[in-house]
Design an enzyme around this catalytic site. Structure first.
Site, short mmCIF file in Angstrom:
data_model
loop_
_atom_site.label_atom_id
_atom_site.label_comp_id
_atom_site.label_asym_id
_atom_site.label_seq_id
_atom_site.Cartn_x
_atom_site.Cartn_y
_atom_site.Cartn_z
N LYS A 181 26.35 90.65 41.14
CA LYS A 181 25.80 89.33 40.80
C LYS A 181 24.86 88.81 41.87
O LYS A 181 23.85 88.18 41.56
CB LYS A 181 26.94 88.34 40.54
CG LYS A 181 27.70 88.61 39.26
CD LYS A 181 28.76 87.56 38.99
CE LYS A 181 29.47 87.83 37.67
NZ LYS A 181 30.52 86.83 37.39
N LYS B 226 28.62 97.40 26.65
CA LYS B 226 29.79 96.59 26.36
C LYS B 226 29.36 95.30 25.66
O LYS B 226 28.35 94.70 26.01
CB LYS B 226 30.52 96.25 27.67
CG LYS B 226 31.84 95.53 27.50
CD LYS B 226 32.50 95.31 28.85
CE LYS B 226 33.79 94.51 28.70
NZ LYS B 226 34.42 94.25 30.01
N LYS C 240 28.55 88.14 25.63
CA LYS C 240 27.84 86.93 25.19
C LYS C 240 26.45 86.85 25.81
O LYS C 240 25.58 86.14 25.32
CB LYS C 240 28.64 85.69 25.57
CG LYS C 240 28.78 85.49 27.07
CD LYS C 240 29.66 84.33 27.42
CE LYS C 240 29.69 84.13 28.93
NZ LYS C 240 30.10 85.31 29.70
#
Length: 334
Positions: free
Chosen positions: A114, A197, A200
């Protein structure tokens, strides 16, 4: 005989959970709540490690909790609460940060991924210490088991290390938890990009099945799911990723073996197979969606229920925190 204790949680990071959350977490939690003294948490403090709109966060927190309940997490059986409503989570995280090495925190792969994505100037200290807060979540409740996805296994290992380190330095205080990792066969992939995968955050929402979507939209997404030109309903993760993904969903929702589903659709083609899966998903999602929307129609009652459960969670959490403060030598208020 005292039941072993379980802790798990999920971030309120979307208006609706998707089928990967449902199969990978909620179905597992629903089954486990009968066998364990279960604590399930909407981890809203974790959600603010990246920028959030305050009103949206509050709404997403309610919506996530409503979907927990609608999917079968019963507040009468389990302790279902919102993380920020139990201050001991943040307090224990600070204590645990004092026994966490900077290097071991920096080795957490999710943080590295991240921080590279956002850049150092856009990466918060909270994102760096996220795994320490997760350790606090688990250790507060003296959890014996922690059901998590494979991507969280490293964080549970850190939790175990911190528990053992604290116990060694200050005396036996924490239960050292065991992770319960979902099997690879339960991993759900995007219906349009079945090598990725389901998430959202996908570029297109056409491949994501949301619990709160209109049922007709869900049905259309299944009928438009990517397959291949082979035409046979057969599980092959590498060679037929689209069909393998649909078979995984079918098997997970029905409890059937994949081989049994393959036999049922032998020689029938993808059209019949998708219609069968559509009916399975719709019958599973429809009552969950209706119950969640019913709960969300009365937010005051939902808030009352969550607050009562937070008080129950706080009783257990405060006992652990009090022991930690005593062990570490903090002067408690009389």
């Amino acid at each position: 005989m005292t039941q072993a204790r379980l802790f798990s949680g999920m971030q309120p990071s979307a208006d609706s959970l998707q089928i990967g959350n449902y199969i990978g977490a909620l179905m597992q939690w629903r089954d486990m709540q009968d066998a364990y003294d279960a604590f399930f948490c909407v981890v809203d403090l974790h959600a603010i490690t990246v920028p959030q709109d305050p009103a949206e966060l509050r709404e997403k927190t309610r919506r996530t909790a409503a979907q927990y309940i609608a999917a079968g997490i019963e507040p009468s059986k389990s302790t279902l609460y919102v993380q920020s409503q139990v201050p001991a989570h943040a307090e224990l995280a600070w204590i645990l940060s004092t026994v966490t090495g900077f290097g071991e925190a920096g080795r957490m792969t999710q943080f590295k991924d991240k921080s590279q994505r956002y850049g150092s100037d856009q990466t918060s200290v909270a994102l760096f210490t996220y795994p320490v807060l997760m350790a606090a979540d688990i250790l507060l409740y003296q959890a014996n088991v922690v059901p998590v996805g494979d991507d969280q296994k490293q964080h549970v290992e850190l939790t175990r290390n911190l528990a053992e380190r604290f116990n060694s330095r200050f005396g036996e205080t924490f239960t050292v938890p065991e992770p319960v990792i979902q099997s690879d066969t339960a991993r759900i992939y995007d219906l349009q990009t079945p090598t990725s995968k389901m998430s959202k955050s996908a570029e297109s929402q056409a491949g994501v099945l949301y619990l709160l979507d209109d049922i007709s939209a869900t049905a259309k997404k299944i009928m438009r799911a990517v397959t291949d030109s082979d035409g046979t309903v057969h599980y092959d993760r590498e060679g037929k990723p689209g069909v393998a993904n649909l078979l995984t969903i079918y098997a997970a929702l029905t409890g059937r073996q994949i081989a049994s589903i393959e036999d049922e659709y032998a020689g029938r083609g993808y059209g019949d197979f998708k219609k069968g899966l559509r009916d399975v998903v719709v019958s599973e999602f429809e009552p969950v969606r209706e119950r969640a929307l019913e709960l969300l129609a009365d937010p005051a009652e939902l808030d009352r229920l969550l607050a009562a459960n937070a008080e129950k969670a706080a009783e257990t959490a405060e006992k652990t925190l009090s022991a930690v403060y005593d062990r570490i030598g903090l002067l408690r208020r009389g």
